[in-house]
Design an enzyme around this catalytic site. Sequence first.
Site, PDB file in Angstrom:
ATOM      1  N   GLY A  17      12.542   3.983  11.231  1.00  0.00           N
ATOM      2  CA  GLY A  17      11.224   4.592  11.026  1.00  0.00           C
ATOM      3  C   GLY A  17      10.519   4.825  12.354  1.00  0.00           C
ATOM      4  O   GLY A  17      11.093   4.629  13.435  1.00  0.00           O
ATOM      5  N   PHE A  41      14.251   6.017   3.454  1.00  0.00           N
ATOM      6  CA  PHE A  41      13.250   6.608   2.546  1.00  0.00           C
ATOM      7  C   PHE A  41      12.284   7.480   3.349  1.00  0.00           C
ATOM      8  O   PHE A  41      12.064   8.645   3.029  1.00  0.00           O
ATOM      9  CB  PHE A  41      12.517   5.500   1.769  1.00  0.00           C
ATOM     10  CG  PHE A  41      11.401   6.035   0.927  1.00  0.00           C
ATOM     11  CD1 PHE A  41      11.618   7.095   0.041  1.00  0.00           C
ATOM     12  CD2 PHE A  41      10.114   5.511   1.012  1.00  0.00           C
ATOM     13  CE1 PHE A  41      10.579   7.614  -0.727  1.00  0.00           C
ATOM     14  CE2 PHE A  41       9.078   6.025   0.247  1.00  0.00           C
ATOM     15  CZ  PHE A  41       9.307   7.077  -0.620  1.00  0.00           C
ATOM     16  N   ASP A  63      18.892  -1.283   1.361  1.00  0.00           N
ATOM     17  CA  ASP A  63      17.540  -1.397   0.806  1.00  0.00           C
ATOM     18  C   ASP A  63      17.191  -2.887   0.755  1.00  0.00           C
ATOM     19  O   ASP A  63      17.900  -3.667   0.107  1.00  0.00           O
ATOM     20  CB  ASP A  63      17.559  -0.771  -0.599  1.00  0.00           C
ATOM     21  CG  ASP A  63      16.187  -0.779  -1.258  1.00  0.00           C
ATOM     22  OD1 ASP A  63      15.401  -1.719  -1.022  1.00  0.00           O
ATOM     23  OD2 ASP A  63      15.922   0.168  -2.014  1.00  0.00           O
ATOM     24  N   LEU A  78       9.916  -4.673   9.178  1.00  0.00           N
ATOM     25  CA  LEU A  78       9.042  -3.498   9.216  1.00  0.00           C
ATOM     26  C   LEU A  78       9.275  -2.563   8.031  1.00  0.00           C
ATOM     27  O   LEU A  78       8.545  -1.580   7.876  1.00  0.00           O
ATOM     28  CB  LEU A  78       9.267  -2.700  10.519  1.00  0.00           C
ATOM     29  CG  LEU A  78       8.409  -3.088  11.724  1.00  0.00           C
ATOM     30  CD1 LEU A  78       8.708  -4.514  12.177  1.00  0.00           C
ATOM     31  CD2 LEU A  78       8.650  -2.126  12.885  1.00  0.00           C
ATOM     32  N   LYS A  96       7.729  -3.459  -4.594  1.00  0.00           N
ATOM     33  CA  LYS A  96       9.009  -4.194  -4.533  1.00  0.00           C
ATOM     34  C   LYS A  96       9.463  -4.365  -3.081  1.00  0.00           C
ATOM     35  O   LYS A  96       9.964  -5.417  -2.695  1.00  0.00           O
ATOM     36  CB  LYS A  96      10.104  -3.424  -5.278  1.00  0.00           C
ATOM     37  CG  LYS A  96      10.115  -3.620  -6.760  1.00  0.00           C
ATOM     38  CD  LYS A  96      11.384  -2.959  -7.290  1.00  0.00           C
ATOM     39  CE  LYS A  96      11.407  -2.911  -8.788  1.00  0.00           C
ATOM     40  NZ  LYS A  96      12.486  -2.049  -9.291  1.00  0.00           N
ATOM     41  N   ALA A 119       5.479  -7.214   9.557  1.00  0.00           N
ATOM     42  CA  ALA A 119       4.567  -6.122   9.901  1.00  0.00           C
ATOM     43  C   ALA A 119       3.567  -5.991   8.767  1.00  0.00           C
ATOM     44  O   ALA A 119       3.800  -5.279   7.793  1.00  0.00           O
ATOM     45  CB  ALA A 119       5.346  -4.821  10.089  1.00  0.00           C
ATOM     46  N   TYR A 150       0.392  -0.787  -1.906  1.00  0.00           N
ATOM     47  CA  TYR A 150       0.629  -1.097  -0.488  1.00  0.00           C
ATOM     48  C   TYR A 150      -0.199  -2.311  -0.068  1.00  0.00           C
ATOM     49  O   TYR A 150       0.347  -3.295   0.450  1.00  0.00           O
ATOM     50  CB  TYR A 150       0.244   0.124   0.343  1.00  0.00           C
ATOM     51  CG  TYR A 150       0.501   0.016   1.830  1.00  0.00           C
ATOM     52  CD1 TYR A 150       1.793   0.080   2.346  1.00  0.00           C
ATOM     53  CD2 TYR A 150      -0.565  -0.124   2.723  1.00  0.00           C
ATOM     54  CE1 TYR A 150       2.018  -0.006   3.717  1.00  0.00           C
ATOM     55  CE2 TYR A 150      -0.344  -0.199   4.091  1.00  0.00           C
ATOM     56  CZ  TYR A 150       0.947  -0.130   4.577  1.00  0.00           C
ATOM     57  OH  TYR A 150       1.166  -0.209   5.941  1.00  0.00           O
ATOM     58  N   GLN A 167       6.558 -24.626   2.730  1.00  0.00           N
ATOM     59  CA  GLN A 167       7.555 -25.239   1.839  1.00  0.00           C
ATOM     60  C   GLN A 167       8.897 -25.465   2.535  1.00  0.00           C
ATOM     61  O   GLN A 167       9.576 -26.434   2.256  1.00  0.00           O
ATOM     62  CB  GLN A 167       7.742 -24.314   0.626  1.00  0.00           C
ATOM     63  CG  GLN A 167       8.286 -24.993  -0.596  1.00  0.00           C
ATOM     64  CD  GLN A 167       8.260 -24.030  -1.805  1.00  0.00           C
ATOM     65  OE1 GLN A 167       7.410 -23.149  -1.900  1.00  0.00           O
ATOM     66  NE2 GLN A 167       9.202 -24.202  -2.700  1.00  0.00           N
TER      67      GLN A 167
END
Length: 329
Positions: A17, A41, A63, A78, A96, A119, A150, A167
């Site tokens: 990206g 994407f 993905d 990112l 997701k 990010a 978002y 944790q």
Amino acid sequence: MNAMNASKRILVTGGAGFLGSHLCEKLLADGHDLLCVDNFFTGAKNNIIHLLDDPHFELLRHDITFSLYVEVDEIYNLACPASPIHYQHDPVQTTKTSVHGAINMLGLAKRTGAKILQASTSEVYGDPEVHPQPETYRGNVNPIGPRACYDEGKRCAETLFFDYRRQHGIDIRVARIFNTYGPRMRPDDGRVISNFIVRALNGEPLTLYGDGSQTRSFCYVDDLVDGLVRLMEAPDGVTGPVNLGNPRELSVRQLAETVLRLTGSRSSLEEAPLPEDDPIQRCPDTRLAKEKLDWRPAIELEDGLEMTIAYFKKLLFSIAPKPAPPPRE
Ligand code: NAD
Ligand code: UDP
């Protein structure tokens, strides 16, 4: 490479990206081994094509909403579309990517013992009622509006990062990135700087959403990447969240006028309706970044815009060399 800084195996998700490609370049130049993961994407092979021949660079189409089993020392997470038109295109996938993606990357950090940076974004402050925004401000986000996939996805990712730390003892870093711009933004990206430059260069009207009085502050990509690396390399315990952005605030109308001046364009300004939940003002309080990372942006808006305009000019107007004709039989 800094002699004190041993070579590391670094995973950059969303590495093809806009920001990711610049980050990959910087980390390679610093002497590290890079694994760039992207599902393309909104990213593009073209952004990293010049890195493909480097033996220290590896590209994986993947993905991050699915598990990933690799061995790494550091992870920069990112992956996520950043432009409103792109993240609203498939809002469920956007959530997701932030939530399942964070769980998968944190799981990878847990198994490998890697340090992991998220990010995050100024959008966690929503339409802020505190100005400028310090990290202690908890935000004003509409959880059911069009930007929520978002904003809330990124907020939940921050929750996951801090829960994995509490944790499982993971070494986490959270950067809250404010509007960043520069070469390799997509011309159809929909964000304000790319829109204004492309339209100014094409002689088309620049569209101000609302009356253009809403404010933003814009950070040049090189400054931002420097801030991300400083945060990752900061001493133990510097988890963030840390704001990374340029504190020079201006209205969208002032930005349009600046772009017209720098491009020499005679395009007109038009008004269009303000999108739902569009924040009215945004500006980072960067004192924490200065104190903890000794970081402050160095590149003036006009200089950054000049470099970005030069990039778009080349992209839009350079005539690709014609391929050689096929040999005759
Ligand atoms: P970008 O859209 O150019 O890059 C995102 C990259 O992630 C793309 O290459 C895309 O293909 C990839 N991606 C998306 N979903 C994925 C998935 N499920 N699996 C693997 N790859 C996936 O955006 P950008 O401006 O480079 O932003 C990078 C990161 O920085 C994002 O997480 C964004 O939220 C954050 N950020 C950016 C800004 C900014 O102004 N640029 C501001 C705040 C936060
Ligand atoms: N904007 C605009 N014209 C455009 C694109 C965007 O007036 O062509 C405005 C938008 O409404 C917002 C600001 O510019 O107020 C920044 O938009 P962008 O999509 O770049 O980022 P945001 O900060 O909203 O995520």
